[in-house]
Scaffold this active site. Sequence first.
Site, PDB file in Angstrom:
ATOM      1  CB  ALA A 558      29.452  -1.763 -17.312  1.00 51.70           C
ATOM      2  CE1 TYR A 559      30.403   5.481 -21.646  1.00 48.03           C
ATOM      3  CE2 TYR A 559      32.805   5.325 -21.679  1.00 48.03           C
ATOM      4  CZ  TYR A 559      31.632   5.926 -22.104  1.00 48.03           C
ATOM      5  OH  TYR A 559      31.678   6.957 -22.998  1.00 48.03           O
ATOM      6  CB  SER A 560      35.739   0.093 -20.915  1.00 49.58           C
ATOM      7  OG  SER A 560      36.083   1.193 -20.111  1.00 49.58           O
ATOM      8  CB  SER A 562      28.830  -0.853 -23.339  1.00 49.85           C
ATOM      9  OG  SER A 562      29.254   0.465 -23.018  1.00 49.85           O
ATOM     10  CE  LYS A 563      30.007   5.165 -25.480  1.00 50.42           C
ATOM     11  NZ  LYS A 563      29.216   5.883 -26.504  1.00 50.42           N
TER      12      LYS A 563
END
Length: 662
Positions: A558-560, A562-563
């Site tokens: 999710a983090y990767s 989103s960024k």
Amino acid sequence: MQNLWDNATAAGFTSDLDLRVYSSRLLGRDKSLVLHGGGNTSVKIEQQNIFGENENILYVKGSGWDLETIEAAGYAPVQMSHLLKLAQLEQLSDSQMVNELKTHMLDASAPTPSVETILHALLPYKYVDHTHADAIVSITNTQNGEQRIRDIYGDSVVIIPYVMPGFDLSKLCAKIFPQEKNDKTIGMVLMNHGIFSFGDTAKQSYERMISLVGQAEDYLKLQNAWQIEIKTPKEICSPNSQVIANMRKNISEILKTPIVLRHINNQEMLNFCQQDNIHSISQQGPATPDHVIRTKRLPLLTAIENNQQALQSYVSDYVNYFNENNTTESNLTILDCAPRAIIDPEKGFFSVGKSVKEANIIADIYQHTINIIQRSEKLGGYQALPAKDIFDVEYWELEQAKLKKSGSSPQFSGEVALVTGAASGIGMACVKSLLARGAAVVGLDIDPQIKTIFDRADYLGICCDITDEQQLTQSLERTIATFGGLDMLVLNAGIFPSGCRIENLDLTQWNKVMSVNLDANLSLLSKSHAYLKLAPNGGRVVVIGSKNVPAPGPGAAAYSASKAALNQLARVTALEWGSDNIRINSLHPNAVFDTGIWTDEVLTGRAQHYGMTIEEYKTNNLLKTEVTSHDVAELAAELCGSLFAKTTAAQIPIDGGNDRVV
Ligand code: ZN
């Protein structure tokens, strides 16, 4: 007028200079006496020089010091004998005078003595106090001001007609004072300027000032000219943010430098702006020469919706005024046509400054000016100095010389930055780096501590959930109302959820990360565009990305994602906004450990997991160096500066070198 002298406190000061500092600070505490560096005080002290000879020294307030906070080091020690000799010269330019003052000090590191130094030397009293008291100028700035001053004081003060501060004023006082003074003389009133008191002790001189100004206040009360009625203001509709940002852009263009615009709409100011005769009372000029340099000749009076037109006619009026008054050809003259105060009869008052500090000083001065004007009006009519006299102060050779010298204002002075996620880590470091470069900064964070982490006028902390569109809109409106515009945006806020493999990742978690790291940034970018494109030096956006964009990690889907999506959003922004002179660049930091999420416990755990010491873990990169929040913030700030003026859509790693990225 309150007498603040306290015998017990004063007893703690034994030297003449310390007592001078004490009573000067008392004067400085009363804003109706002196404002922002205005006023000056002195004491004459006999002391031994390096040859063992006794010498009379005048300790006079140095420029750059404020009476309220002055210290002994704020007084410049100047040789009395030289000052008295100077006073006998027929002519001396003010720059020559300043040169003589500076070259006859006992301390090479002392501040530049006040331009009123010779005047202090001439008054034959140990202590001399000088203020630009509101009550005094309310009376002198009227048609029969001089007669009123005579009525109030009889022969306890000597009256000096208006002459511009500097050598000529000293000469005039040197002539008039000895002729007019008598046994009862305890002060001197300078028409359209202010008042002096003097005495054998610090207490006597101070108390005379309080009593003289108190008499002026009593006179105003007796004449029914003291109380200013506050009518209930007409309903105010808050000015539109877009109109304010437009006005800021237009004024910045005239001044050729970005400015801060502050909206002041308190009851007193609004009451003044809504006076029926505002057109005549506001268009006469400042109350005392001390105010002229900072508030300029006149406020701009207009409905701010029409600011562009109004500014154009203000500038052409100003150019005429300049040409009419500028009789001497001086190559020093730097023409400055921009207003510093703006009055909108519907929306209130705006002050203009090249920094927040300057805008606040102008707002403070104008708050006092409106009282002076309204009281003078009650005495029969406010009467400022003739245009020529105001011009002479506005374009004083000393001020021009100062302007010429002051080429190096901070990098971002007059500019406004907004940083998200600013209560900790990289965000907080960005606030510090931008403040250090002279920008006014707005910090947004969901943590309520954001409001108080910095206590300074050029910082505004707003508690804001950036995923709430309404809160974002309100935050931008507050930014514009407080500082006038938006030049730089640092998109930093983000969340980093704990590791989770894709087979276990549910949409609720995924959406939460997307809403903060991606959607909120789209909203903020979209809402900021109208302001950023008005930035006088061009709009700038810095995206705090992540190493995970070029080199994602397992467990951080999710983090990767989103960024990476944010990175793509930034690239499209660069394509769309380049023609609006807005540039956007991204930083990809990695392993920045001095942030809230990296507690010692977490660090130890991660280091052990990789079989490393904490030190090895922190510096696990090609350069074997630790990357701190400060490092990232400094680069973010520089991305907004002139070094990167011709760069947009860049992605810069700040990770000490990562073999998966190179
Ligand atoms: Zn003065």
